[in-house]
Enzyme design. Structure first.
Site, PDB file in Angstrom:
ATOM      1  N   CYS A 110       0.814  -1.220   0.000  1.00  0.00           N
ATOM      2  CA  CYS A 110       0.000   0.000   0.000  1.00  0.00           C
ATOM      3  C   CYS A 110       0.851   1.276   0.000  1.00  0.00           C
ATOM      4  O   CYS A 110       0.310   2.371  -0.180  1.00  0.00           O
ATOM      5  CB  CYS A 110      -0.952   0.003   1.185  1.00  0.00           C
ATOM      6  SG  CYS A 110      -1.948  -1.488   1.260  1.00  0.00           S
ATOM      7  N   HIS A 235      -2.976   6.855   3.015  1.00  0.00           N
ATOM      8  CA  HIS A 235      -3.482   5.583   2.496  1.00  0.00           C
ATOM      9  C   HIS A 235      -4.843   5.314   3.126  1.00  0.00           C
ATOM     10  O   HIS A 235      -5.052   5.545   4.318  1.00  0.00           O
ATOM     11  CB  HIS A 235      -2.492   4.462   2.825  1.00  0.00           C
ATOM     12  CG  HIS A 235      -3.042   3.105   2.551  1.00  0.00           C
ATOM     13  ND1 HIS A 235      -3.673   2.790   1.380  1.00  0.00           N
ATOM     14  CD2 HIS A 235      -3.081   1.972   3.318  1.00  0.00           C
ATOM     15  CE1 HIS A 235      -4.067   1.531   1.418  1.00  0.00           C
ATOM     16  NE2 HIS A 235      -3.722   1.024   2.589  1.00  0.00           N
ATOM     17  N   ASN A 265     -10.378  -0.206   0.618  1.00  0.00           N
ATOM     18  CA  ASN A 265      -8.917  -0.139   0.604  1.00  0.00           C
ATOM     19  C   ASN A 265      -8.416  -0.640  -0.749  1.00  0.00           C
ATOM     20  O   ASN A 265      -8.528  -1.819  -1.048  1.00  0.00           O
ATOM     21  CB  ASN A 265      -8.376  -0.995   1.748  1.00  0.00           C
ATOM     22  CG  ASN A 265      -6.853  -1.009   1.809  1.00  0.00           C
ATOM     23  OD1 ASN A 265      -6.183  -0.577   0.876  1.00  0.00           O
ATOM     24  ND2 ASN A 265      -6.323  -1.522   2.903  1.00  0.00           N
TER      25      ASN A 265
HETATM   26  O1  UT7 Z   1      -3.821  -1.542   3.752  1.00  0.00           O
HETATM   27  C1  UT7 Z   1      -3.053  -2.469   4.435  1.00  0.00           C
HETATM   28  C2  UT7 Z   1      -3.074  -2.245   5.854  1.00  0.00           C
HETATM   29  N1  UT7 Z   1      -4.290  -2.785   6.455  1.00  0.00           N
HETATM   30  C3  UT7 Z   1      -4.831  -2.142   7.461  1.00  0.00           C
HETATM   31  O2  UT7 Z   1      -4.381  -1.095   7.794  1.00  0.00           O
HETATM   32  C4  UT7 Z   1      -5.957  -2.779   8.236  1.00  0.00           C
HETATM   33  C5  UT7 Z   1      -5.697  -2.603   9.712  1.00  0.00           C
HETATM   34  N2  UT7 Z   1      -6.682  -3.197  10.591  1.00  0.00           N
HETATM   35  C6  UT7 Z   1      -7.955  -2.737  10.656  1.00  0.00           C
HETATM   36  O3  UT7 Z   1      -8.363  -1.854   9.923  1.00  0.00           O
HETATM   37  C7  UT7 Z   1      -8.863  -3.318  11.718  1.00  0.00           C
HETATM   38  O4  UT7 Z   1      -8.094  -4.087  12.620  1.00  0.00           O
HETATM   39  C8  UT7 Z   1     -10.011  -4.216  11.148  1.00  0.00           C
HETATM   40  C9  UT7 Z   1     -11.022  -3.327  10.444  1.00  0.00           C
HETATM   41  C10 UT7 Z   1      -9.435  -5.232  10.188  1.00  0.00           C
HETATM   42  C11 UT7 Z   1     -10.725  -4.927  12.288  1.00  0.00           C
HETATM   43  O5  UT7 Z   1     -11.217  -3.975  13.228  1.00  0.00           O
HETATM   44  P1  UT7 Z   1     -10.941  -4.181  14.784  1.00  0.00           P
HETATM   45  O6  UT7 Z   1     -11.639  -3.099  15.471  1.00  0.00           O
HETATM   46  O7  UT7 Z   1      -9.447  -4.264  14.949  1.00  0.00           O
HETATM   47  O8  UT7 Z   1     -11.651  -5.539  15.073  1.00  0.00           O
HETATM   48  P2  UT7 Z   1     -11.035  -6.900  15.645  1.00  0.00           P
HETATM   49  O9  UT7 Z   1     -10.204  -7.581  14.598  1.00  0.00           O
HETATM   50  O10 UT7 Z   1     -10.407  -6.627  16.967  1.00  0.00           O
HETATM   51  O11 UT7 Z   1     -12.340  -7.741  15.876  1.00  0.00           O
HETATM   52  C12 UT7 Z   1     -13.351  -7.339  16.819  1.00  0.00           C
HETATM   53  C13 UT7 Z   1     -14.521  -8.286  16.711  1.00  0.00           C
HETATM   54  C14 UT7 Z   1     -14.109  -9.759  16.720  1.00  0.00           C
HETATM   55  O12 UT7 Z   1     -15.111 -10.475  17.431  1.00  0.00           O
HETATM   56  P3  UT7 Z   1     -14.874 -10.877  18.978  1.00  0.00           P
HETATM   57  O13 UT7 Z   1     -13.637 -11.705  18.992  1.00  0.00           O
HETATM   58  O14 UT7 Z   1     -14.733  -9.594  19.712  1.00  0.00           O
HETATM   59  O15 UT7 Z   1     -16.128 -11.624  19.304  1.00  0.00           O
HETATM   60  C15 UT7 Z   1     -14.165 -10.169  15.278  1.00  0.00           C
HETATM   61  O16 UT7 Z   1     -14.389 -11.539  15.092  1.00  0.00           O
HETATM   62  O17 UT7 Z   1     -15.190  -8.090  15.470  1.00  0.00           O
HETATM   63  C16 UT7 Z   1     -15.317  -9.349  14.774  1.00  0.00           C
HETATM   64  N3  UT7 Z   1     -15.274  -9.086  13.353  1.00  0.00           N
HETATM   65  C17 UT7 Z   1     -16.382  -8.744  12.649  1.00  0.00           C
HETATM   66  N4  UT7 Z   1     -17.672  -8.609  13.015  1.00  0.00           N
HETATM   67  C18 UT7 Z   1     -18.546  -8.247  12.052  1.00  0.00           C
HETATM   68  C19 UT7 Z   1     -14.207  -9.088  12.512  1.00  0.00           C
HETATM   69  N5  UT7 Z   1     -14.595  -8.764  11.271  1.00  0.00           N
HETATM   70  C20 UT7 Z   1     -15.938  -8.559  11.322  1.00  0.00           C
HETATM   71  C21 UT7 Z   1     -16.906  -8.183  10.369  1.00  0.00           C
HETATM   72  N6  UT7 Z   1     -18.169  -8.042  10.778  1.00  0.00           N
HETATM   73  N7  UT7 Z   1     -16.575  -7.952   9.061  1.00  0.00           N
END
Ligand code: UT7
Length: 310
Positions: A110, A235, A265
């Site tokens: 990215c 980005h 993204n």
């Molecule tokens: O461009 C390359 C670089 N990439 C990035 O910069 C991405 C960086 N990361 C992020 O943007 C975020 O970490 C995400 C958007 C990918 C995830 O957001 P988060 O606030 O960090 O969520 P998390 O991974 O901590 O997950 C929280 C909860 C989990 O459930 P539990 O374990 O709390 O029950 C996940 O299983 O949200 C759940 N979850 C979802 N729920 C509904 C993960 N994805 C989804 C989804 N819909 N799509």
């Protein structure tokens, strides 16, 4: 420095097919509310090839610059999703545009577009007159559409700029910083024949840190502070990452460009898409100081400070 570089045209290309969060919620255990609140993304565009999107964006950038393809000395195609292993997708783009010049792909994930901007500037300092820099991606081909953790994040698209030589006193690329920490590569990768794997939370944490650090380096190198910056084009991975980085840098979020709500993204296409959106939307005036900052798999980061001169 006896010469400099500046952007003389830009262009974009997005596939027609739109996939909304509501569409995804029909097949995945997710919701529009979750995706919007956690990422800022509402919809993304899907389709085309890295080549076709790059050609469309490249043609538009050339048209704006008023330069014929024959005047190009190099085409740099920043992409993390080439159409084939060999040859570089840039070869195919070069011949379709009618250019006869050096052409190569650049993969810095990215951060690719900002890496490419610095490479283009270097080529111009070494004697090139015009360089076409394109960021083009078809990440939808590498996403597991059954994995809610990644499927909701990515989209396809392309953005391009023509960078032309200027006398030294008109140089618009004021400073730059490139970074990579290979120790973090396991947090975001895609093996041959597989889908994108990402440890979202860890990438988020590192992204904010590396983004702030690379911006601070570029600012220090130019002898400027955040108050000198008119617009930041970051980005487009997650609105919360942009928010956190801005807070740490002391930059108001109003000064950032955000297109991710409708593009998702798009990796190395996201910064030129943001830049073009700001320029076309009248958010950039000649003389404005713009801070571009990318971060992504690798873990790479890159920033560039430039004066907008279009
Ligand atoms: O461009 C390359 C670089 N990439 C990035 O910069 C991405 C960086 N990361 C992020 O943007 C975020 O970490 C995400 C958007 C990918 C995830 O957001 P988060 O606030 O960090 O969520 P998390 O991974 O901590 O997950 C929280 C909860 C989990 O459930 P539990 O374990 O709390 O029950 C996940 O299983 O949200 C759940 N979850 C979802 N729920 C509904 C993960 N994805 C989804 C989804 N819909 N799509």
């Amino acid at each position: 420095m006896s010469r400099g570089s500046r952007i003389t045209g830009y262009g974009t290309a997005l596939p027609e097919r739109v996939i909304t969060n509501h569409d995804l919620a029909e097949t995945l255990d997710t919701s529009d509310t979750w995706i919007t609140e956690r990422t800022g993304i509402k919809e993304r565009r899907i389709g085309g090839s890295t080549r076709s999107l790059a050609i469309d964006a490249g043609q538009r950038a050339l048209q704006m610059s008023g330069l014929p393809a024959e005047s190009l000395d190099a085409i740099i195609l920043a992409t993390t999703t080439p159409d084939r292993v060999i040859p570089a997708t840039a070869s195919s783009v070069q011949t379709s545009l009618g250019a006869r010049c050096g052409a190569f792909d650049l993969n810095a994930a990215c951060s690719g577009f900002v890496y490419g901007l610095n490479v283009a500037h270097g080529l111009i300092l070494a004697g090139a007159e015009n360089v076409l820099l394109i960021g083009s991606e078809t990440l939808s081909r590498f996403v597991d559409w059954e994995d809610r953790a990644t499927a909701v994040l990515f989209g396809d698209g392309a953005g391009a700029v023509v960078i032309s030589a200027t006398p030294a006193e008109d140089n618009a690329l004021l400073s730059w910083a490139l970074d990579c920490n290979g120790e973090l590569e396991k947090s975001l990768y895609c093996d041959f024949g597989r889908f994108i794997y990402m440890e979202g939370r860890e990438v988020f944490r590192q992204a904010v840190r590396i983004m702030v650090a690379t911006c601070e380096r570029a600012l220090a190198s130019a002898g400027l502070g955040t108050t000198d910056v008119n617009l930041v084009v970051p980005h487009q991975a997650n609105a919360r990452i942009i928010q956190s980085a801005c807070e740490r840098l002391g930059i108001s979020e109003d000064q950032t460009v955000q297109v991710l709500s409708w593009t998702g993204n798009t990796s190395s296409a996201s910064i030129p898409l943001g830049l073009a959106d700001a320029a076309a939307g009248g958010r950039l005036r000649a003389g404005d100081i713009v801070l571009l900052v990318g971060f992504g798999a690798g873990m790479t980061a890159a920033s560039a400070l430039m004066r907008w001169e279009l």
